[in-house]
Write a protein that holds these residues in place. Structure first.
Motif, PDB file in Angstrom:
ATOM      1  N   ILE A 295       0.862  -1.182   0.000  1.00 10.82           N
ATOM      2  CA  ILE A 295       0.000   0.000   0.000  1.00 10.82           C
ATOM      3  C   ILE A 295       0.896   1.229   0.000  1.00 10.82           C
ATOM      4  CG2 ILE A 295      -1.845   1.255   1.157  1.00 10.82           C
ATOM      5  CD1 ILE A 295      -2.606  -1.313   2.591  1.00 10.82           C
ATOM      6  N   GLU A 296       0.922   1.955  -1.098  1.00  9.15           N
ATOM      7  CA  GLU A 296       1.704   3.183  -1.232  1.00  9.15           C
ATOM      8  C   GLU A 296       0.715   4.331  -1.369  1.00  9.15           C
ATOM      9  OE1 GLU A 296       6.057   3.972  -3.101  1.00  9.15           O
ATOM     10  OE2 GLU A 296       4.600   3.048  -4.430  1.00  9.15           O
ATOM     11  N   PHE A 297       0.827   5.328  -0.511  1.00  8.76           N
ATOM     12  CA  PHE A 297      -0.231   6.339  -0.461  1.00  8.76           C
ATOM     13  C   PHE A 297       0.293   7.637   0.138  1.00  8.76           C
ATOM     14  CE2 PHE A 297       0.059   4.527   3.667  1.00  8.76           C
ATOM     15  CZ  PHE A 297      -0.336   5.500   4.574  1.00  8.76           C
ATOM     16  N   GLY A 298      -0.549   8.652   0.080  1.00 11.63           N
ATOM     17  CA  GLY A 298      -0.221   9.941   0.666  1.00 11.63           C
ATOM     18  C   GLY A 298      -1.471  10.658   1.102  1.00 11.63           C
ATOM     19  N   GLY A 299      -1.352  11.964   1.314  1.00 11.80           N
ATOM     20  CA  GLY A 299      -2.472  12.778   1.762  1.00 11.80           C
ATOM     21  C   GLY A 299      -3.346  13.258   0.615  1.00 11.80           C
ATOM     22  N   PRO A 300      -4.295  14.143   0.908  1.00 11.34           N
ATOM     23  CA  PRO A 300      -5.291  14.544  -0.093  1.00 11.34           C
ATOM     24  C   PRO A 300      -4.832  15.599  -1.083  1.00 11.34           C
ATOM     25  CG  PRO A 300      -5.762  15.613   1.980  1.00 11.34           C
ATOM     26  CD  PRO A 300      -4.609  14.679   2.241  1.00 11.34           C
ATOM     27  N   GLU A 301      -3.675  16.261  -0.820  1.00 14.19           N
ATOM     28  CA  GLU A 301      -3.237  17.352  -1.684  1.00 14.19           C
ATOM     29  C   GLU A 301      -1.862  17.068  -2.280  1.00 14.19           C
ATOM     30  OE1 GLU A 301      -5.208  21.230   0.491  1.00 14.19           O
ATOM     31  OE2 GLU A 301      -3.443  20.307   1.421  1.00 14.19           O
ATOM     32  N   ALA A 302      -1.741  17.282  -3.584  1.00 14.51           N
ATOM     33  CA  ALA A 302      -0.446  17.162  -4.251  1.00 14.51           C
ATOM     34  C   ALA A 302       0.216  18.539  -4.237  1.00 14.51           C
ATOM     35  CB  ALA A 302      -0.628  16.669  -5.676  1.00 14.51           C
TER      36      ALA A 302
ATOM     37  N   PRO B 226      -8.563  12.046   5.228  1.00 12.93           N
ATOM     38  CA  PRO B 226      -7.183  12.524   5.403  1.00 12.93           C
ATOM     39  C   PRO B 226      -7.095  14.011   5.721  1.00 12.93           C
ATOM     40  CG  PRO B 226      -7.658  12.166   3.083  1.00 12.93           C
ATOM     41  CD  PRO B 226      -8.847  11.656   3.832  1.00 12.93           C
ATOM     42  N   HIS B 227      -6.069  14.358   6.486  1.00 14.39           N
ATOM     43  CA  HIS B 227      -5.833  15.742   6.883  1.00 14.39           C
ATOM     44  C   HIS B 227      -5.048  16.475   5.787  1.00 14.39           C
ATOM     45  CE1 HIS B 227      -6.608  13.726  10.725  1.00 14.39           C
ATOM     46  NE2 HIS B 227      -6.884  14.914  11.229  1.00 14.39           N
ATOM     47  N   PRO B 228      -5.578  17.573   5.255  1.00 11.52           N
ATOM     48  CA  PRO B 228      -4.880  18.317   4.199  1.00 11.52           C
ATOM     49  C   PRO B 228      -3.577  18.954   4.688  1.00 11.52           C
ATOM     50  CG  PRO B 228      -7.209  18.894   4.281  1.00 11.52           C
ATOM     51  CD  PRO B 228      -6.913  18.133   5.528  1.00 11.52           C
ATOM     52  N   THR B 229      -2.611  19.013   3.808  1.00 11.47           N
ATOM     53  CA  THR B 229      -1.337  19.648   4.123  1.00 11.47           C
ATOM     54  C   THR B 229      -1.518  21.139   4.408  1.00 11.47           C
ATOM     55  OG1 THR B 229      -0.160  18.074   2.727  1.00 11.47           O
ATOM     56  CG2 THR B 229       0.973  20.129   3.224  1.00 11.47           C
ATOM     57  N   THR B 230      -2.399  21.773   3.655  1.00 13.28           N
ATOM     58  CA  THR B 230      -2.592  23.210   3.843  1.00 13.28           C
ATOM     59  C   THR B 230      -3.167  23.514   5.226  1.00 13.28           C
ATOM     60  OG1 THR B 230      -4.689  22.960   2.626  1.00 13.28           O
ATOM     61  CG2 THR B 230      -2.776  23.820   1.402  1.00 13.28           C
ATOM     62  N   ASP B 231      -3.986  22.608   5.765  1.00 16.58           N
ATOM     63  CA  ASP B 231      -4.503  22.813   7.137  1.00 16.58           C
ATOM     64  C   ASP B 231      -3.354  22.713   8.142  1.00 16.58           C
ATOM     65  OD1 ASP B 231      -7.024  23.117   6.141  1.00 16.58           O
ATOM     66  OD2 ASP B 231      -7.834  21.258   6.972  1.00 16.58           O
ATOM     67  N   PHE B 232      -2.444  21.780   7.908  1.00 14.94           N
ATOM     68  CA  PHE B 232      -1.296  21.637   8.791  1.00 14.94           C
ATOM     69  C   PHE B 232      -0.432  22.898   8.745  1.00 14.94           C
ATOM     70  CE2 PHE B 232       3.187  20.524   9.439  1.00 14.94           C
ATOM     71  CZ  PHE B 232       3.125  19.991  10.728  1.00 14.94           C
ATOM     72  N   LEU B 233      -0.201  23.415   7.547  1.00 14.65           N
ATOM     73  CA  LEU B 233       0.606  24.628   7.411  1.00 14.65           C
ATOM     74  C   LEU B 233      -0.068  25.831   8.058  1.00 14.65           C
ATOM     75  CD1 LEU B 233       1.885  24.200   3.739  1.00 14.65           C
ATOM     76  CD2 LEU B 233       3.247  24.019   5.845  1.00 14.65           C
ATOM     77  N   ARG B 234      -1.387  25.910   7.958  1.00 16.66           N
ATOM     78  CA  ARG B 234      -2.113  26.997   8.627  1.00 16.66           C
ATOM     79  C   ARG B 234      -1.899  26.945  10.142  1.00 16.66           C
ATOM     80  NH1 ARG B 234      -6.152  25.548   4.733  1.00 16.66           N
ATOM     81  NH2 ARG B 234      -6.461  27.226   3.181  1.00 16.66           N
ATOM     82  N   ALA B 235      -1.967  25.724  10.685  1.00 21.24           N
ATOM     83  CA  ALA B 235      -1.765  25.567  12.125  1.00 21.24           C
ATOM     84  C   ALA B 235      -0.344  25.948  12.529  1.00 21.24           C
ATOM     85  CB  ALA B 235      -2.065  24.132  12.531  1.00 21.24           C
ATOM     86  N   GLN B 236       0.637  25.555  11.697  1.00 18.98           N
ATOM     87  CA  GLN B 236       2.025  25.898  11.992  1.00 18.98           C
ATOM     88  C   GLN B 236       2.240  27.405  11.934  1.00 18.98           C
ATOM     89  OE1 GLN B 236       2.850  22.871  13.344  1.00 18.98           O
ATOM     90  NE2 GLN B 236       4.887  23.324  12.558  1.00 18.98           N
ATOM     91  N   ALA B 237       1.647  28.050  10.938  1.00 19.87           N
ATOM     92  CA  ALA B 237       1.795  29.502  10.782  1.00 19.87           C
ATOM     93  C   ALA B 237       1.144  30.238  11.946  1.00 19.87           C
ATOM     94  CB  ALA B 237       1.189  29.953   9.467  1.00 19.87           C
ATOM     95  N   ALA B 238       0.014  29.733  12.429  1.00 22.00           N
ATOM     96  CA  ALA B 238      -0.684  30.376  13.540  1.00 22.00           C
ATOM     97  C   ALA B 238       0.123  30.330  14.821  1.00 22.00           C
ATOM     98  CB  ALA B 238      -2.037  29.705  13.750  1.00 22.00           C
ATOM     99  N   GLN B 239       1.004  29.333  14.946  1.00 17.60           N
ATOM    100  CA  GLN B 239       1.823  29.202  16.151  1.00 17.60           C
ATOM    101  C   GLN B 239       3.161  29.928  16.023  1.00 17.60           C
ATOM    102  OE1 GLN B 239       2.229  24.972  16.847  1.00 17.60           O
ATOM    103  NE2 GLN B 239       0.016  24.633  16.787  1.00 17.60           N
TER     104      GLN B 239
END
Length: 291
Positions: free
Chosen positions: A199-206, A277-290
């Motif tokens: 099983i080779e996979f990733g998140g929802p955003e390329a 799946p959790h989007p990468t852009t949501d993760f980056l938003r959280a990182q930027a907010a901190q």
């Protein structure tokens, strides 16, 4: 009974929690006597074959998430990548066969067959090959780069200090994936009736690393200091470091993957199992907010 090797790590710990929530009887191999909520603990180590045989006894499934990289990068002395990720994991496969284990779920990484020649690549491919030649029902899980690692300070993507690193051109699109999503998939395939062998996979955003930097700069409303290591410089550096610092060489090699080619895998293995799946852009938003 299901044995988790690596249950004290970030990924392995989440896998244990997922399995316990599913009502699975879990045993964990740990290097110290520390307890893990909801799980039976067996003291041992991948470099101790006798402890592996003891841990595998009476288990139906083995889930292997352990790796030496995090410990070595943190400067903690101990067994090398070859001793742990290769020889230790090969010994674990042998112990599982000897104990009559039915299923072996092994965590590798997406793009491991890119031929970069780094220590972690060599170790993962050796274990994958051993599993293919074994009598075990195996599942090789290859997630794309973890958001929390490769888009965080450890992966030289430090928004708090305004510094990011790029190996090569950073233009290949990847599907950065959440650790929680990977853990959920591992727990799912560990109990599935007939899971696939690979099983080779990733998140929802390329998204490429270059695009991730631009997105973060837009969120922060300021430019980031980008430190670049060109591919022609990175390749000999990786080769040299492979003999001197396995962990750093391996991280550089994985970083170079972000410049090779757009990935073909998707998030379908997650969604088909009911994992949103959790989007990468949501993760980056959280990182930027901190930051």
């Amino acid at each position: 009974m299901m044995l988790v090797v690596g249950g004290t790590g970030e990924l392995g710990g989440q896998v244990v929690r997922e399995l316990v929530e599913r009502g699975v009887d879990v045993r964990c191999l740990v290097r110290s006597g520390a307890g893990i909520p909801g799980a039976e603990v067996v003291t041992g180590d991948l470099t101790d074959p006798a402890s592996l045989r003891k841990a595998c006894a009476g288990t139906e499934t083995v889930v292997a998430t352990a790796t030496a990289i995090g410990r070595l990068l943190a400067g903690v002395r101990g067994p090398s990548i070859r001793e742990t990720d290769e020889l230790g994991m090969l010994a674990l496969v042998g112990a599982a066969e000897e104990a009559g284990v039915r299923r072996f779920v092994y965590v590798s990484y997406a793009g491991v067959d890119a031929g970069l020649g780094v220590p972690i690549e060599h170790a993962k491919l050796a274990v994958e090959d051993r599993l293919r030649r074994s009598a075990l029902q195996y599942v090789v899980v290859r997630p794309d780069a973890f958001q929390e690692i490769h888009l965080g300070p450890l992966g030289r993507f430090d928004l708090a200090h305004g510094k990011v690193g790029v190996i090569g051109n950073g233009n290949a699109k990847h599907r950065w994936v959440s650790t929680a999503d990977v853990a959920a998939l591992i727990a799912a395939v560990a109990v599935e009736t007939d899971p696939p062998e690979l099983i080779e996979f990733g998140g929802p955003e390329a998204l490429s690393r270059t695009e991730a930097i631009a997105f973060a700069e837009n969120l922060l409303q300021r430019k980031l200091k980008v430190q670049r290591l060109p591919a022609p410089v990175a390749r000999p550096a990786i080769k040299l470091l492979s003999r001197r610092n396995e962990a750093v060489a391996s991280v550089l090699g994985i970083g170079l993957l972000f410049s090779l080619q757009d990935v073909p895998w998707t998030d379908e293995p997650l969604r088909s199992r009911g994992i949103v799946p959790h989007p990468t852009t949501d993760f980056l938003r959280a990182q930027a907010a901190q930051s």
